[in-house]
Write a protein that holds these residues in place. Structure first.
Motif: not given
Length: 118
Positions: A29, A48, A98
């Motif tokens: 990410s 991501s 993420a």
């Protein structure tokens, strides 16, 4: 992994700017944070590894767009309708997930200055 951010500059309020961040190797990410003088680091956006998961900070939703080019190991932040409060140093970061928290990232770039005067 080394991250190199670029593309910052001076843009009048209401204008647009795109900043980029190139990673020296394939990363998972990638995200953007910003920090204005005297303020804490603020989450801006993250994407991501697949590009399927994207989060934005509340202050930039609807104005900023994050994207990435896996072949180029590059993440972009398109900033539209810039406001004076967007003025900050923008940092790119790479991590395993993420995350909206800066502690979720293992690698950081040097930052690029974005200034949007009134």
């Amino acid at each position: 992994v080394q991250l190199q951010a670029s593309g910052g500059g001076l843009v009048q309020a209401g204008g647009s700017l795109r900043v980029s961040c190139v990673a020296s190797a394939r990363t998972f990410s990638m995200g953007w944070f910003r920090q204005a003088p005297g303020k804490e680091r603020e989450f801006v956006a993250t994407v991501s590894s697949t590009g399927l998961t994207i989060y934005y900070g509340d202050s930039v939703k609807g104005r900023f767009t994050i994207s990435r080019d896996l072949d180029k190991n590059t993440v972009y932040l398109q900033m539209n309708s810039l406001k004076p409060e967007d003025t900050a140093v923008y940092f790119c970061a790479a991590g395993r997930v993420a995350s909206q928290g800066y502690r979720g990232y293992d690698y950081w770039g040097q930052g690029t200055q974005v200034t949007s005067p009134a």
